[in-house]
Design an enzyme around this catalytic site. Structure first.
Site, PDB file in Angstrom:
ATOM      1  N   TYR A   1      -3.944  -0.782  10.004  1.00 56.31           N
ATOM      2  CA  TYR A   1      -3.739  -0.999   8.569  1.00 56.31           C
ATOM      3  C   TYR A   1      -2.322  -0.596   8.175  1.00 56.31           C
ATOM      4  O   TYR A   1      -1.621  -1.318   7.458  1.00 56.31           O
ATOM      5  CB  TYR A   1      -4.766  -0.188   7.775  1.00 56.31           C
ATOM      6  CG  TYR A   1      -4.740  -0.436   6.284  1.00 56.31           C
ATOM      7  CD1 TYR A   1      -5.434  -1.499   5.727  1.00 56.31           C
ATOM      8  CD2 TYR A   1      -4.016   0.404   5.427  1.00 56.31           C
ATOM      9  CE1 TYR A   1      -5.421  -1.733   4.358  1.00 56.31           C
ATOM     10  CE2 TYR A   1      -3.993   0.171   4.059  1.00 56.31           C
ATOM     11  CZ  TYR A   1      -4.694  -0.897   3.529  1.00 56.31           C
ATOM     12  OH  TYR A   1      -4.668  -1.128   2.176  1.00 56.31           O
TER      13      TYR A   1
ATOM     14  N   SER B   1       0.846  -1.192   0.000  1.00 56.63           N
ATOM     15  CA  SER B   1       0.000   0.000   0.000  1.00 56.63           C
ATOM     16  C   SER B   1       0.882   1.242   0.000  1.00 56.63           C
ATOM     17  O   SER B   1       2.078   1.170   0.309  1.00 56.63           O
ATOM     18  CB  SER B   1      -0.880  -0.014   1.259  1.00 56.63           C
ATOM     19  OG  SER B   1      -1.529   1.220   1.476  1.00 56.63           O
TER      20      SER B   1
END
Length: 252
Positions: A157, A144
């Site tokens: 996350y 990410s």
């Protein structure tokens, strides 16, 4: 040259294949010739993905597993191996929870880490052991932009995606000698369920678009080429790399 990118005769397990990035990756691998095992969390969840692949003349089947449950992940690995040797593993299944760090529930922390990190490592371990025996394999983790930065109100996350980048490199260090390429794709800001809150926030949406040189959010299909490249013979000497597919976000 085209033969470098063919996946004919290979089997790929793609987690998170019900929608979004996982669905796009599953379709791309199938279009390149792979039989795709489409993993999702609920029975019937990947039906649209499987149907689309079959309609295009590809091969696909659904597998079901709750990635937050270790035994379910082990069962998923066993089911995938029973469907045939798995030459390609794509760890795309993921979840996110948003809350200020000082209020972040530990139950949600554990769930995000279990789904995004633990499941990816365990599947890599279980399928990687078979790849070592065959002296061949491809593992693609989905990282990410938050593998590089901290984000806002998504500490679990962010932690999981920093860790995914590290695990990718750690496994590559150990398994490159076995002709197993372990790499990751770091998507930029894509139109998916996980970014729905950002897209709906006019201020954040404008700030994000203002930084992307390409001038648009990514669409799931924008990952197709990167996924096929890292799954194919074209990437035989690429190992431990995190490939950003971000419209230029990191370059800004």
């Amino acid at each position: 040259m085209t033969s470098l990118f063919t996946l004919s005769g290979q089997t790929a397990l793609v987690t998170g294949a019900s929608r979004g990035l996982g669905q796009a990756i599953a379709k791309a691998l199938a279009a390149a010739g792979a039989k795709v095992l489409c993993a999702c969390s609920n029975s019937g969840g990947a039906a649209a993905t499987v149907d689309a692949i079959l309609a295009n003349g590809g091969q696909a089947q659904e597998l079901v597993a709750d990635l937050s449950n270790e035994q379910a992940v082990r069962d998923l690995a066993a089911a995938a191996l029973a469907a045939g040797p798995v030459q390609i593993l794509v760890n795309c299944g993921g979840t996110i929870f948003r809350a200020p760090a000082h209020e972040f529930p530990m139950s949600e922390w554990h769930k995000v880490i279990a789904v995004n990190l633990d499941a990816a490592f365990l599947l890599s371990q279980l399928l990687g052991a078979e790849m070592i025996k065959r002296q061949s394999g491809k593992i693609i983790n989905i990282a990410s932009m938050l593998s590089y930065s901290g984000g806002i109100t998504v500490p679990a996350y962010t932690a999981s995606k920093h860790a995914i980048a590290g695990v990718t490199k750690a496994l590559a260090n150990e398994w490159a000698q076995h002709n197993i390429q372990v790499n990751a794709i770091a998507p930029g800001y894509f139109r998916t369920d996980n970014t729905a809150a950002l897209q709906a926030d006019a201020q954040r949406n404008a700030a994000i678009l203002g930084r992307i040189p390409a001038g648009r959010w990514g669409e799931p299909e924008d990952l197709a080429g990167a996924a096929v490249f890292l799954a194919s013979a074209a990437s035989e000497y690429v190992n431990g790399h995190v490939l950003a597919v971000d419209g230029g976000w990191l370059a800004r």
